[in-house]
Design a protein around this motif. Structure first.
Motif, PDB file in Angstrom:
ATOM      1  N   ARG A  14      -9.291  -7.125 -14.985  1.00 42.39           N
ATOM      2  CA  ARG A  14      -8.952  -8.460 -14.495  1.00 42.39           C
ATOM      3  C   ARG A  14      -9.186  -8.595 -12.996  1.00 42.39           C
ATOM      4  NH1 ARG A  14      -3.129  -9.718 -16.440  1.00 42.39           N
ATOM      5  NH2 ARG A  14      -3.013  -7.459 -16.305  1.00 42.39           N
ATOM      6  N   GLY A  44     -13.644 -11.290   7.295  1.00 36.45           N
ATOM      7  CA  GLY A  44     -12.412 -11.394   8.070  1.00 36.45           C
ATOM      8  C   GLY A  44     -12.668 -11.259   9.562  1.00 36.45           C
ATOM      9  N   LEU A  45     -13.536 -10.318   9.942  1.00 33.73           N
ATOM     10  CA  LEU A  45     -13.811 -10.098  11.364  1.00 33.73           C
ATOM     11  C   LEU A  45     -14.626 -11.230  11.971  1.00 33.73           C
ATOM     12  CD1 LEU A  45     -14.513  -6.289  11.651  1.00 33.73           C
ATOM     13  CD2 LEU A  45     -12.814  -7.605  12.913  1.00 33.73           C
ATOM     14  N   GLY A  87      -7.444 -20.737   6.346  1.00 28.59           N
ATOM     15  CA  GLY A  87      -6.774 -19.437   6.235  1.00 28.59           C
ATOM     16  C   GLY A  87      -6.616 -19.025   4.784  1.00 28.59           C
ATOM     17  N   ILE A  88      -6.218 -19.982   3.937  1.00 27.07           N
ATOM     18  CA  ILE A  88      -6.056 -19.659   2.517  1.00 27.07           C
ATOM     19  C   ILE A  88      -7.404 -19.267   1.915  1.00 27.07           C
ATOM     20  CG2 ILE A  88      -5.475 -20.658   0.262  1.00 27.07           C
ATOM     21  CD1 ILE A  88      -3.293 -22.263   1.719  1.00 27.07           C
ATOM     22  N   LEU A 130      -9.889 -17.941   3.421  1.00 26.49           N
ATOM     23  CA  LEU A 130     -10.228 -16.625   3.963  1.00 26.49           C
ATOM     24  C   LEU A 130      -9.490 -15.518   3.209  1.00 26.49           C
ATOM     25  CD1 LEU A 130     -11.809 -15.365   6.271  1.00 26.49           C
ATOM     26  CD2 LEU A 130      -9.840 -15.695   7.739  1.00 26.49           C
ATOM     27  N   VAL A 131      -8.177 -15.716   3.002  1.00 28.08           N
ATOM     28  CA  VAL A 131      -7.388 -14.696   2.307  1.00 28.08           C
ATOM     29  C   VAL A 131      -7.906 -14.518   0.882  1.00 28.08           C
ATOM     30  CG1 VAL A 131      -5.099 -14.118   1.447  1.00 28.08           C
ATOM     31  CG2 VAL A 131      -5.351 -15.084   3.717  1.00 28.08           C
ATOM     32  N   VAL A 141     -11.161 -12.491   0.962  1.00 30.49           N
ATOM     33  CA  VAL A 141     -10.968 -11.082   1.314  1.00 30.49           C
ATOM     34  C   VAL A 141     -10.270 -10.339   0.173  1.00 30.49           C
ATOM     35  CG1 VAL A 141      -9.902  -9.494   2.954  1.00 30.49           C
ATOM     36  CG2 VAL A 141     -10.948 -11.586   3.777  1.00 30.49           C
ATOM     37  N   VAL A 142      -9.256 -10.981  -0.451  1.00 30.19           N
ATOM     38  CA  VAL A 142      -8.589 -10.356  -1.598  1.00 30.19           C
ATOM     39  C   VAL A 142      -9.592 -10.141  -2.726  1.00 30.19           C
ATOM     40  CG1 VAL A 142      -6.876 -10.730  -3.407  1.00 30.19           C
ATOM     41  CG2 VAL A 142      -6.290 -11.190  -1.046  1.00 30.19           C
ATOM     42  N   THR A 159     -11.694  -7.123  -2.008  1.00 30.15           N
ATOM     43  CA  THR A 159     -10.944  -5.879  -2.130  1.00 30.15           C
ATOM     44  C   THR A 159     -10.725  -5.527  -3.600  1.00 30.15           C
ATOM     45  OG1 THR A 159      -9.785  -6.571  -0.139  1.00 30.15           O
ATOM     46  CG2 THR A 159      -8.909  -4.662  -1.285  1.00 30.15           C
ATOM     47  N   LEU A 160     -10.298  -6.516  -4.400  1.00 25.98           N
ATOM     48  CA  LEU A 160     -10.031  -6.239  -5.811  1.00 25.98           C
ATOM     49  C   LEU A 160     -11.313  -5.857  -6.536  1.00 25.98           C
ATOM     50  CD1 LEU A 160      -7.402  -8.971  -6.745  1.00 25.98           C
ATOM     51  CD2 LEU A 160      -7.050  -6.551  -6.310  1.00 25.98           C
ATOM     52  N   ASP A 205     -12.094  -2.311  -5.615  1.00 24.50           N
ATOM     53  CA  ASP A 205     -11.219  -1.369  -6.330  1.00 24.50           C
ATOM     54  C   ASP A 205     -11.652  -1.229  -7.781  1.00 24.50           C
ATOM     55  OD1 ASP A 205      -9.784  -0.969  -4.079  1.00 24.50           O
ATOM     56  OD2 ASP A 205      -7.958  -1.995  -4.738  1.00 24.50           O
ATOM     57  N   ASP A 251      -7.198   3.836  -5.069  1.00 26.92           N
ATOM     58  CA  ASP A 251      -7.168   3.050  -3.849  1.00 26.92           C
ATOM     59  C   ASP A 251      -8.259   3.451  -2.901  1.00 26.92           C
ATOM     60  OD1 ASP A 251      -4.346   1.586  -3.957  1.00 26.92           O
ATOM     61  OD2 ASP A 251      -4.356   3.509  -4.976  1.00 26.92           O
ATOM     62  N   THR A 252      -8.698   2.470  -2.177  1.00 27.50           N
ATOM     63  CA  THR A 252      -9.762   2.726  -1.244  1.00 27.50           C
ATOM     64  C   THR A 252      -9.233   2.420   0.134  1.00 27.50           C
ATOM     65  OG1 THR A 252     -10.520   0.836  -2.460  1.00 27.50           O
ATOM     66  CG2 THR A 252     -12.029   2.649  -2.241  1.00 27.50           C
ATOM     67  N   ARG A 293      -9.455   1.400   3.869  1.00 23.57           N
ATOM     68  CA  ARG A 293     -10.363   0.647   4.736  1.00 23.57           C
ATOM     69  C   ARG A 293     -10.505   1.353   6.048  1.00 23.57           C
ATOM     70  NH1 ARG A 293     -10.099  -5.780   4.986  1.00 23.57           N
ATOM     71  NH2 ARG A 293      -7.894  -5.658   5.300  1.00 23.57           N
ATOM     72  N   VAL A 332      -2.140  -6.058  -1.754  1.00 20.74           N
ATOM     73  CA  VAL A 332      -3.529  -6.362  -1.414  1.00 20.74           C
ATOM     74  C   VAL A 332      -3.596  -7.658  -0.617  1.00 20.74           C
ATOM     75  CG1 VAL A 332      -5.728  -7.116  -2.388  1.00 20.74           C
ATOM     76  CG2 VAL A 332      -4.628  -5.093  -3.283  1.00 20.74           C
ATOM     77  N   PHE A 358      -2.385  -7.129   2.922  1.00 17.86           N
ATOM     78  CA  PHE A 358      -3.374  -6.365   3.679  1.00 17.86           C
ATOM     79  C   PHE A 358      -4.550  -7.258   4.080  1.00 17.86           C
ATOM     80  CE2 PHE A 358      -6.215  -2.420   3.757  1.00 17.86           C
ATOM     81  CZ  PHE A 358      -5.768  -2.093   5.014  1.00 17.86           C
ATOM     82  N   ALA A 359      -4.824  -8.287   3.252  1.00 16.87           N
ATOM     83  CA  ALA A 359      -5.977  -9.146   3.510  1.00 16.87           C
ATOM     84  C   ALA A 359      -5.666 -10.246   4.511  1.00 16.87           C
ATOM     85  CB  ALA A 359      -6.462  -9.775   2.200  1.00 16.87           C
ATOM     86  N   PRO A 414      -5.322 -12.306   7.652  1.00 13.23           N
ATOM     87  CA  PRO A 414      -5.748 -12.137   9.041  1.00 13.23           C
ATOM     88  C   PRO A 414      -4.531 -12.312   9.952  1.00 13.23           C
ATOM     89  CG  PRO A 414      -6.903 -13.960   7.932  1.00 13.23           C
ATOM     90  CD  PRO A 414      -5.769 -13.570   7.065  1.00 13.23           C
ATOM     91  N   TYR A 417      -4.075 -13.226  13.005  1.00 11.54           N
ATOM     92  CA  TYR A 417      -3.924 -14.429  13.810  1.00 11.54           C
ATOM     93  C   TYR A 417      -3.485 -15.608  12.950  1.00 11.54           C
ATOM     94  CZ  TYR A 417      -8.666 -14.697  12.010  1.00 11.54           C
ATOM     95  OH  TYR A 417      -9.747 -14.680  11.183  1.00 11.54           O
ATOM     96  N   TRP A 418      -3.932 -15.645  11.687  1.00 10.62           N
ATOM     97  CA  TRP A 418      -3.566 -16.763  10.824  1.00 10.62           C
ATOM     98  C   TRP A 418      -2.116 -16.634  10.344  1.00 10.62           C
ATOM     99  CZ3 TRP A 418      -2.702 -17.341   5.375  1.00 10.62           C
ATOM    100  CH2 TRP A 418      -2.637 -18.676   4.963  1.00 10.62           C
ATOM    101  N   ARG A 422      -0.306   0.722  -0.111  1.00 13.39           N
ATOM    102  CA  ARG A 422      -1.505   1.136  -0.859  1.00 13.39           C
ATOM    103  C   ARG A 422      -1.795   2.617  -0.667  1.00 13.39           C
ATOM    104  NH1 ARG A 422      -5.565  -2.229  -2.662  1.00 13.39           N
ATOM    105  NH2 ARG A 422      -7.263  -1.382  -1.452  1.00 13.39           N
ATOM    106  N   ARG A 444       1.044   4.650  -2.506  1.00 13.18           N
ATOM    107  CA  ARG A 444       0.897   4.596  -3.958  1.00 13.18           C
ATOM    108  C   ARG A 444      -0.213   5.555  -4.410  1.00 13.18           C
ATOM    109  NH1 ARG A 444      -2.682   1.936  -7.045  1.00 13.18           N
ATOM    110  NH2 ARG A 444      -2.141   1.475  -9.202  1.00 13.18           N
ATOM    111  N   PHE A 453      -5.429  -9.140  17.743  1.00 11.12           N
ATOM    112  CA  PHE A 453      -5.341 -10.552  17.341  1.00 11.12           C
ATOM    113  C   PHE A 453      -3.916 -11.075  17.467  1.00 11.12           C
ATOM    114  CE2 PHE A 453      -9.228  -9.405  14.929  1.00 11.12           C
ATOM    115  CZ  PHE A 453     -10.067 -10.320  15.537  1.00 11.12           C
TER     116      PHE A 453
END
Lengths: 284, 324
Positions: free
Chosen positions: A8, A212-213, A253-254, A256-257, A260-261, A264-265, A268, A281-282, A284, B136, B139-140, B142, B144-145, B204, B207, B262
């Motif tokens: 999933r 993100g950067l 912002g939402i 962006l999150v 990025v999520v 990441t998922l 993984d 887990d990986t 970063r 997750v 961790f994601a 940002p 600044y946000w 993370r 775990r 940031f």
């Protein structure tokens, strides 16, 4: 592949990335088509989300202080974020493949030197390195790509190096060497293609990082310059209107999150699918 | 053990030397002539040459580099182009603020992240998945946000906490507990921002490290002996997972400092990260160079300490010293 299809996390990652890149690609069709357009600033600014202004234009996510439609800027910003992120990751994968391939296949001095360079670059906080490089030239999307590419190759290089070392001892490589192929050719044609699997995982995670950067640099005014919308400079412009128009900073912002999520998922999930025995887990 | 410490210190010193070299030569690549900027557009070529000679900028690059390294080693970091203050004073004022912010955040995020990660490693699938999604996402975020969002809620809506700086305007007239409370109120939002993101990373890591241990045969043995789940976790899993966690703790330092840059910029926290951002925006190269070097020294030192702590905690490493 089957494993991946049932995961999933992978589903979520792919759906989000497809939706965002689809929205970016179809930006002119699903928005007002003019991310930098300003009309009657006083009459159209700070429209709340889901409102219609005096000219009858509907604003899904409201407008900012110049009366620009936030949804339009968001989908055009997706283009910038994804293109910058993807190109930067490609650049860092290419550098990582070169460094890792050579370090894995040329024992002795080249390996020691390249691995030392890799460890050295990892030890520097990436944002500090990025800021140092960004200080050297005028801010632009191209500079962001270059800077992120030059600071994101180390995990790829390490993975490829390990993979190449183990592949170099395999019979098919010895066979290719015995046929009289040059080292560079053996490396490029026989070893590197077989070492690509772990790179995919690293690229997925790297994409999230790069996006993100990019947003971070643009937020600080060192990346993509206004009026071109980028999620980072949208957040920066929403910063000044947090009190009367919180949606301007919240929406990008939402987005962006979510992206990025998703990266990441997906990373993984790929990790688990490609290498079921490894850790979940990986880092970063 | 001693030889190992020696090697680590040498490697750390090599990184710092590399950073010094890199910053020096990268800044040489920057466009624009510093002497022209210093003297302005009306300067004659003769004046430019004289100033260049006075600053030593007409000497060969390796000589300039050696001179610069010598000065850095003596603590003479030059003056900020933007403000004219000595770079050493600029960063000396900023360093404690960064250390407080990053240090407290490191402790808080690992304390909370450890609890969450340890819980996940032993929890059933559903709880584990829910917590994984949460970590997750954290961790994601940002920095600044997240900072802006917290500022919106706690400063602009609730009027509970200040959003800018490290102290109020009345810092010089309040004393004692009032002053401490003022400091803490200013610290709350930047610390919360950095810690929330840090918890995501720490949980993370923990775990992952714990899951590696949970599958080991000695855990099954401990359970078969009839120990309670709490005792198995505390005595057998946590202790064995601690070594990789501490190593990862060191490896997460660069990310933490990156995040701090940031967060400091958003909350106007007067630390090294904010000075670095301001200096980059103003092309204030002496400050950029010094801030880069200082941050790297902090990270390298932190890494070194984490490595030493991991070696000290691991009995396999600790007792080697007595045998050999």
């Amino acid at each position: 592949m089957n494993r991946l299809r049932r995961d999933r996390r992978a589903l979520f990652g792919v759906v989000v990335l497809v939706l965002v890149s689809g929205a970016g690609a179809a930006a002119p069709l699903i928005s007002t088509g003019a991310p930098a357009a300003q009309h009657d600033v006083v009459a159209t600014r700070f429209q709340p989300p889901l409102s219609t202004d005096h000219a009858g234009t509907f604003h899904l996510l409201g407008t900012d202080r110049f009366g620009r439609d936030v949804w339009t800027r968001l989908v055009y910003g997706a283009r910038v974020s994804l293109v910058v992120g993807v190109v930067a990751v490609i650049l860092s994968v290419v550098i990582g493949l070169l460094v890792g391939g050579v370090a894995g296949y040329w024992p002795g001095r080249p390996r020691v030197a390249l691995l030392a360079a890799t460890d050295f670059t990892i030890a520097i906080p990436r944002v500090v390195l990025v800021l140092l490089l960004a200080a050297l030239a005028r801010p632009s999307a191209g500079l962001v790509i270059l800077v992120l590419g030059l600071t994101g190759w180390m995990s790829v290089a390490r993975l490829v190096q390990g993979e190449v070392r183990s592949l170099a001892a395999r019979p098919f490589v010895e066979g290719a060497v015995a046929l009289g192929l040059s080292r560079a050719r053996v490396l490029a044609r026989h070893i590197v293609p077989n070492a690509l699997t772990p790179v995919i995982v690293s690229a997925a995670l790297g994409l999230g990082n790069a996006i993100g950067l990019e947003a971070g640099l643009s937020f600080l005014g060192l990346g993509v310059q206004p009026p071109t919308p980028s999620w980072g400079n949208m957040i920066a412009s929403g910063r000044d209107t947090l009190v009367n128009a919180p949606w301007v900073a919240t929406a990008p912002g939402i987005a962006l999150v979510l992206v990025v999520v998703a990266c990441t998922l997906l990373g993984d999930a790929l990790q688990d699918a490609l290498n079921p025995t490894a850790r979940h887990d990986t880092v970063r | 053990m001693l030889a190992q410490i020696g090697r680590r210190v040498l490697a750390g010193a090599a990184v710092v030397a590399g950073v010094l070299t890199l910053t020096f030569f990268l800044v040489q690549l920057a466009p624009g002539d510093p002497v022209e900027r210093l003297l302005g557009p009306t300067a004659t070529p003769a004046q430019l040459a004289a100033q260049r000679h006075a600053l030593g900028l007409d000497r060969p690059l390796p000589v300039q580099f050696a001179v610069w390294i010598g000065r850095v080693a003596r603590g003479e970091w030059g003056r900020s182009i933007a403000t004219g203050r000595p770079v050493r004073a600029v960063l000396g004022d900023a360093l404690p603020a960064t250390l407080v912010l990053v240090g407290l955040s490191l402790i808080a995020s690992y304390a909370l992240g450890f609890v969450i990660g340890a819980w996940q490693a032993r929890a059933d699938r559903r709880v584990d998945t829910a917590l994984s999604v949460a970590t997750v996402t954290l961790f994601a975020l940002p920095g600044y946000w997240l900072g802006l969002m917290l500022m919106m809620v706690f400063t602009y809506w609730a009027h509970w906490l200040p959003a800018f700086g490290a102290s109020g305007l009345d810092v010089d007239i309040i004393t004692g507990w009032g002053r401490l409370a003022d400091r803490l109120r200013h610290l709350a939002l930047p610390l919360a921002t950095l810690t929330l993101i840090g918890i995501g990373g720490a949980a993370r890591f923990v775990r992952g490290a714990m899951r590696d241990v949970v599958g080991q045969p000695f855990v099954t043995t401990a359970e078969a002996k009839g120990l309670s789940p709490f005792q198995v976790t505390r005595r057998h899993i946590v202790r064995n997972a601690l070594v990789p966690v501490i190593t990862l703790f060191g490896m997460s330092l660069p990310a933490l400092f990156s995040g701090a840059v940031f967060v400091e910029a958003v909350f106007a926290w007067p630390g090294v990260g904010r000075r670095l951002v301001e200096a980059v925006q103003a092309r204030d190269y002496p400050v950029v160079m010094a801030a880069t070097v200082v941050t790297c020294v902090l990270v390298v030192t932190g890494n070194l300490l984490a490595d030493l702590a991991a070696a000290w905690i691991d009995p396999r490493v600790r007792y080697q010293r007595r045998e050999t």
